[in-house]
Write an enzyme that holds these catalytic residues in place. Structure first.
Site, PDB file in Angstrom:
ATOM      1  CB  SER A 133      65.388  45.376  10.248  1.00  0.00           C
ATOM      2  OG  SER A 133      66.565  44.041  11.276  1.00  0.00           O
ATOM      3  CE1 TYR A 156      65.282  48.108  15.274  1.00  0.00           C
ATOM      4  CE2 TYR A 156      65.474  46.045  15.125  1.00  0.00           C
ATOM      5  CZ  TYR A 156      65.507  47.535  15.197  1.00  0.00           C
ATOM      6  OH  TYR A 156      66.155  47.489  14.408  1.00  0.00           O
ATOM      7  CE  LYS A 160      64.852  49.526  12.302  1.00  0.00           C
ATOM      8  NZ  LYS A 160      65.511  51.448  11.522  1.00  0.00           N
TER       9      LYS A 160
HETATM   10  P1  NAD Z   1      73.780  52.467  16.660  1.00  0.00           P
HETATM   11  O1  NAD Z   1      72.996  52.468  18.376  1.00  0.00           O
HETATM   12  O2  NAD Z   1      75.454  52.362  16.861  1.00  0.00           O
HETATM   13  O3  NAD Z   1      74.181  53.768  15.810  1.00  0.00           O
HETATM   14  C1  NAD Z   1      72.412  54.375  15.951  1.00  0.00           C
HETATM   15  C2  NAD Z   1      73.040  56.155  16.087  1.00  0.00           C
HETATM   16  O4  NAD Z   1      71.820  56.853  16.228  1.00  0.00           O
HETATM   17  C3  NAD Z   1      73.231  56.063  17.842  1.00  0.00           C
HETATM   18  O5  NAD Z   1      74.497  56.559  17.367  1.00  0.00           O
HETATM   19  C4  NAD Z   1      72.374  56.825  18.222  1.00  0.00           C
HETATM   20  O6  NAD Z   1      73.196  57.667  19.503  1.00  0.00           O
HETATM   21  C5  NAD Z   1      71.713  57.829  17.176  1.00  0.00           C
HETATM   22  N1  NAD Z   1      70.781  58.477  17.669  1.00  0.00           N
HETATM   23  C6  NAD Z   1      69.154  57.319  18.319  1.00  0.00           C
HETATM   24  N2  NAD Z   1      68.508  57.983  18.053  1.00  0.00           N
HETATM   25  C7  NAD Z   1      68.512  59.545  17.830  1.00  0.00           C
HETATM   26  C8  NAD Z   1      67.664  60.557  17.222  1.00  0.00           C
HETATM   27  N3  NAD Z   1      66.638  60.761  17.493  1.00  0.00           N
HETATM   28  N4  NAD Z   1      68.297  61.430  16.363  1.00  0.00           N
HETATM   29  C9  NAD Z   1      69.788  61.744  17.282  1.00  0.00           C
HETATM   30  N5  NAD Z   1      70.510  60.503  16.284  1.00  0.00           N
HETATM   31  C10 NAD Z   1      70.268  59.057  17.658  1.00  0.00           C
HETATM   32  O7  NAD Z   1      73.039  51.267  16.305  1.00  0.00           O
HETATM   33  P2  NAD Z   1      73.473  50.658  14.854  1.00  0.00           P
HETATM   34  O8  NAD Z   1      73.528  48.943  15.164  1.00  0.00           O
HETATM   35  O9  NAD Z   1      74.665  51.117  14.012  1.00  0.00           O
HETATM   36  O10 NAD Z   1      72.524  50.851  13.380  1.00  0.00           O
HETATM   37  C11 NAD Z   1      71.683  51.843  13.093  1.00  0.00           C
HETATM   38  C12 NAD Z   1      70.337  51.495  12.238  1.00  0.00           C
HETATM   39  O11 NAD Z   1      70.603  50.109  11.206  1.00  0.00           O
HETATM   40  C13 NAD Z   1      69.463  51.384  13.169  1.00  0.00           C
HETATM   41  O12 NAD Z   1      68.451  52.138  12.480  1.00  0.00           O
HETATM   42  C14 NAD Z   1      68.881  50.010  13.317  1.00  0.00           C
HETATM   43  O13 NAD Z   1      67.849  50.044  13.976  1.00  0.00           O
HETATM   44  C15 NAD Z   1      69.427  50.004  11.729  1.00  0.00           C
HETATM   45  N6  NAD Z   1      69.804  48.045  12.333  1.00  0.00           N
HETATM   46  C16 NAD Z   1      70.725  47.553  13.000  1.00  0.00           C
HETATM   47  C17 NAD Z   1      70.945  46.676  12.609  1.00  0.00           C
HETATM   48  C18 NAD Z   1      72.097  45.425  13.591  1.00  0.00           C
HETATM   49  O14 NAD Z   1      71.820  44.268  14.055  1.00  0.00           O
HETATM   50  N7  NAD Z   1      72.899  46.460  14.313  1.00  0.00           N
HETATM   51  C19 NAD Z   1      70.019  45.314  11.925  1.00  0.00           C
HETATM   52  C20 NAD Z   1      69.250  46.042  11.566  1.00  0.00           C
HETATM   53  C21 NAD Z   1      68.933  46.910  11.219  1.00  0.00           C
HETATM   54  N1  UFG Z   2      72.357  34.645  20.917  1.00  0.00           N
HETATM   55  C1  UFG Z   2      73.015  33.749  21.434  1.00  0.00           C
HETATM   56  N2  UFG Z   2      73.568  33.406  22.719  1.00  0.00           N
HETATM   57  C2  UFG Z   2      73.383  35.464  23.329  1.00  0.00           C
HETATM   58  C3  UFG Z   2      72.989  35.844  22.384  1.00  0.00           C
HETATM   59  C4  UFG Z   2      72.789  35.352  21.055  1.00  0.00           C
HETATM   60  O1  UFG Z   2      72.770  32.063  21.428  1.00  0.00           O
HETATM   61  O2  UFG Z   2      74.460  36.211  23.996  1.00  0.00           O
HETATM   62  C5  UFG Z   2      72.063  33.742  19.852  1.00  0.00           C
HETATM   63  C6  UFG Z   2      70.893  34.063  19.786  1.00  0.00           C
HETATM   64  O3  UFG Z   2      70.140  32.834  20.191  1.00  0.00           O
HETATM   65  C7  UFG Z   2      70.587  33.329  17.459  1.00  0.00           C
HETATM   66  C8  UFG Z   2      72.562  34.310  17.545  1.00  0.00           C
HETATM   67  O4  UFG Z   2      72.767  33.838  18.639  1.00  0.00           O
HETATM   68  O5  UFG Z   2      70.515  32.352  17.557  1.00  0.00           O
HETATM   69  C9  UFG Z   2      72.168  35.904  17.065  1.00  0.00           C
HETATM   70  O6  UFG Z   2      71.611  36.290  17.768  1.00  0.00           O
HETATM   71  P1  UFG Z   2      71.822  38.037  17.808  1.00  0.00           P
HETATM   72  O7  UFG Z   2      71.201  38.507  18.785  1.00  0.00           O
HETATM   73  O8  UFG Z   2      73.205  37.918  17.581  1.00  0.00           O
HETATM   74  O9  UFG Z   2      71.064  38.023  16.538  1.00  0.00           O
HETATM   75  P2  UFG Z   2      69.804  38.186  15.982  1.00  0.00           P
HETATM   76  O10 UFG Z   2      68.800  37.567  14.598  1.00  0.00           O
HETATM   77  O11 UFG Z   2      68.374  37.378  17.074  1.00  0.00           O
HETATM   78  O12 UFG Z   2      68.903  39.773  15.999  1.00  0.00           O
HETATM   79  C10 UFG Z   2      69.448  40.882  15.025  1.00  0.00           C
HETATM   80  C11 UFG Z   2      69.668  42.210  15.853  1.00  0.00           C
HETATM   81  C12 UFG Z   2      68.271  42.582  16.079  1.00  0.00           C
HETATM   82  C13 UFG Z   2      67.287  42.238  14.929  1.00  0.00           C
HETATM   83  C14 UFG Z   2      67.707  41.173  13.630  1.00  0.00           C
HETATM   84  C15 UFG Z   2      66.948  41.416  12.252  1.00  0.00           C
HETATM   85  O13 UFG Z   2      70.345  41.851  16.729  1.00  0.00           O
HETATM   86  O14 UFG Z   2      68.473  44.149  16.323  1.00  0.00           O
HETATM   87  O15 UFG Z   2      68.731  40.559  13.653  1.00  0.00           O
HETATM   88  O16 UFG Z   2      67.393  39.570  11.709  1.00  0.00           O
HETATM   89  F1  UFG Z   2      66.557  42.622  14.481  1.00  0.00           F
END
Ligand code: NAD
Ligand code: UFG
Length: 343
Positions: A133, A156, A160
Site C-alpha cells: 500500500s 496497518y 505492510k
Molecule cells: P478486502 O477486505 O475486500 O479483501 C481482502 C480479502 O482477504 C477478504 O475477502 C477477506 O475475507 C480475506 N482475508 C483476510 N484475512 C484473511 C486470512 N487470514 N485468510 C484468508 N483470507 C483472508 O480488501 P481489498 O480492498 O480487496 O484489499 C486487498 C489487499 O490489498 C489487502 O491486503 C489490503 O491491505 C491491500 N490494499 C488495499 C487498499 C484499499 O484501499 N482497498 C489499498 C492498499 C492496499
Molecule cells: N474523506 C472525507 N470524508 C470521508 C472519508 C474520507 O473527507 O468520509 C477524505 C479523507 O480525509 C481523504 C480522502 O477523503 O482526504 C480519501 O480518504 P480515504 O479514506 O478514502 O483514503 P485514504 O487515502 O485515507 O486511505 C486509503 C486506504 C488506506 C491506505 C491508504 C494508502 O483506505 O487503507 O489509502 O494511501 F492505507
C-alpha cells in the site's frame, strides 16, 4: 521448449480473492487465460462474488474456504493443485482497527504472509505478487516514487512495510524467487458490468463508498474531513485508481514475476491527484444526484496530499492506468445502484 510452454500450469492461487481487489483481479486473470484458485476465509467478503465473477468472465474460479495462516491447509492446496504463482491479497486493511488491535493485524498480515511464503517454498512455488500500500510512505511530498523513504504512521501501514522488508530478506536468501511488491494508491470503482464492486461492512471509512451510499440514499450526507489543507481547494488530495486498472496491473506483474527472478517494488497509481470536492462533483455528474456534505475537522493521521509517480510500473510492466475519475464514479455508481445492499 514448446512442450515446456504447453505444460506450464495456468493455475494461480489468489488469497483474499473473494475481496474487492481480488475479485476484480480474478476477472482480469481469466480474461488473460489464467485459472484463478481463490482461498479466502470470508472474514470481509461474500462467497456469492464467485457467481458474479463467473457471469462476467465465463469461467468460475476454483474455491477453497480457509485461512492463509493454516499451514496444513496450504500444504494440501499446493499438493492438490499445480500452482504456477500466488497473488496474495488476504489481509486486514482498516487503519483505525489496526490501532486498537495491532497484534491482530500483525498476526493476519505479517504472520499470514510468512506462513504462505514457507508453504510456497516447501511446495517449490517461487512466484509471488504481494498487495502492499502507498500507506507505507507515510507523509512525503508527492509525486511519490518507489525510492521515497518509508515512514508508515499506523500498525496497518507498518504491517505492510514489515512484510515488504522481510520478503526482501527472503528474496536475497532465495535468489531464484521472484517477488513483486505492489503499492496501491487509492483503489476505487467497480467492474464496468456493475456486477462486482466494493461493499464495506457498516459505515464506510473510505471516501468513494461513502459518497456512493449518500448518492443512493443510504446515508444523509458526507462529512468532508477538513478543508484547510494546503491544497487547491483545501480538501485532501489522493491518487484514485480504477480497480480494473489495478486488476490488469496484477496480471502484468504476474507475467513479470513468472519471467525472471528478483524483487520488484512498484507503485500502482495514476499519477494524478483529485481532491475530496472533485470526487464529490464527479460523482454528482455520474449519478445525476446531489451529494450533500458538511465540512468537519481533519481526520487524525490524514496526509494533505499524495499521488504516485507511476513511471516505474510503466517502464517495467508496460502498465498504465487507463480509466479516469469519471469512469471510476460511473462504474462505482452502477454497482452501488444495482446492489445497494451488496451481494
Ligand atoms: P478486502 O477486505 O475486500 O479483501 C481482502 C480479502 O482477504 C477478504 O475477502 C477477506 O475475507 C480475506 N482475508 C483476510 N484475512 C484473511 C486470512 N487470514 N485468510 C484468508 N483470507 C483472508 O480488501 P481489498 O480492498 O480487496 O484489499 C486487498 C489487499 O490489498 C489487502 O491486503 C489490503 O491491505 C491491500 N490494499 C488495499 C487498499 C484499499 O484501499 N482497498 C489499498 C492498499 C492496499
Ligand atoms: N474523506 C472525507 N470524508 C470521508 C472519508 C474520507 O473527507 O468520509 C477524505 C479523507 O480525509 C481523504 C480522502 O477523503 O482526504 C480519501 O480518504 P480515504 O479514506 O478514502 O483514503 P485514504 O487515502 O485515507 O486511505 C486509503 C486506504 C488506506 C491506505 C491508504 C494508502 O483506505 O487503507 O489509502 O494511501 F492505507
Amino acid at each position: 521448449k514448446i512442450l515446456g510452454i504447453v505444460r506450464m500450469s495456468k493455475t494461480i492461487l489468489v488469497t483474499g480473492g473473494a475481496g474487492f481487489i481480488g475479485s476484480h483481479t480474478c476477472v482480469a486473470l481469466i480474461a488473460a487465460g489464467y485459472a484463478p484458485l481463490v482461498l479466502d476465509n470470508l472474514g470481509n467478503s461474500d462467497v456469492r462474488v464467485l457467481d458474479r465473477v463467473e457471469r462476467i468472465a465465463g469461467q468460475r474460479p476454483g474455491w477453497i474456504e480457509g485461512d492463509v495462516r493454516d499451514r496444513a491447509l496450504l500444504d494440501r492446496v499446493f499438493a492438490q493443485h499445480r500452482i504456477a504463482g500466488v497473488i496474495h491479497f488476504a489481509g486486514l486493511k482498516a487503519v483505525g482497527d489496526s490501532v486498537t488491535d495491532p497484534l491482530g493485524y500483525y498476526d493476519n498480515n505479517v504472520h499470514g504472509t510468512w506462513v504462505l511464503t514457507q508453504a510456497m517454498e516447501a511446495a517449490g512455488v517461487h512466484a509471488l505478487v504481494f498487495s502492499s500500500s502507498a500507506t507505507v510512505y507515510g507523509e512525503t511530498d508527492p509525486p511519490i516514487a518507489e525510492d521515497a523513504p518509508c515512514h508508515p504512521t499506523n500498525p496497518y501501514g507498518r504491517s505492510k512495510r514489515i512484510v515488504e522488508e522481510t520478503l526482501g530478506d527472503w528474496q536475497l536468501a532465495r535468489p531464484h524467487w521472484s517477488i513483486a511488491l505492489l503499492r496501491y494508491f487509492n483503489p476505487v470503482g467497480a467492474h464496468e458490468s456493475g456486477l462486482i464492486g466494493e461493499h464495506p461492512q457498516g459505515q464506510p471509512n473510505n471516501l468513494m463508498p461513502f459518497v456512493a451510499q449518500v448518492a443512493v440514499g443510504l446515508r444523509e450526507r458526507l462529512v468532508v474531513h477538513g478543508n484547510d489543507y494546503p491544497t487547491p481547494d483545501g480538501t485532501g488530495v489522493r491518487d484514485y485508481v480504477h480497480v480494473m486498472d489495478l486488476a490488469e496491473g496484477h496480471v502484468a506483474a504476474l507475467r513479470k514475476v513468472q519471467q525472471a527472478p528478483g524483487l520488484l517494488t512498484l507503485n500502482l497509481g495514476t499519477g494524478v491527484g483529485h481532491s475530496v470536492l472533485q470526487v464529490v462533483q464527479a460523482f454528482e455528474r455520474a449519478s445525476g444526484r446531489a451529494i450533500p456534505y458538511t465540512v468537519g475537522p481533519r481526520r487524525p493521521g490524514d496526509v494533505p496530499a499524495n499521488w504516485a509517480d507511476p513511471s516505474r510500473a510503466a517502464e517495467v510492466l508496460g502498465w498504465r492506468a487507463r480509466r479516469g475519475l469519471d469512469a471510476m464514479c460511473v462504474d462505482s455508481w452502477r454497482w452501488q445502484q444495482g446492489n445497494p445492499k451488496g451481494y
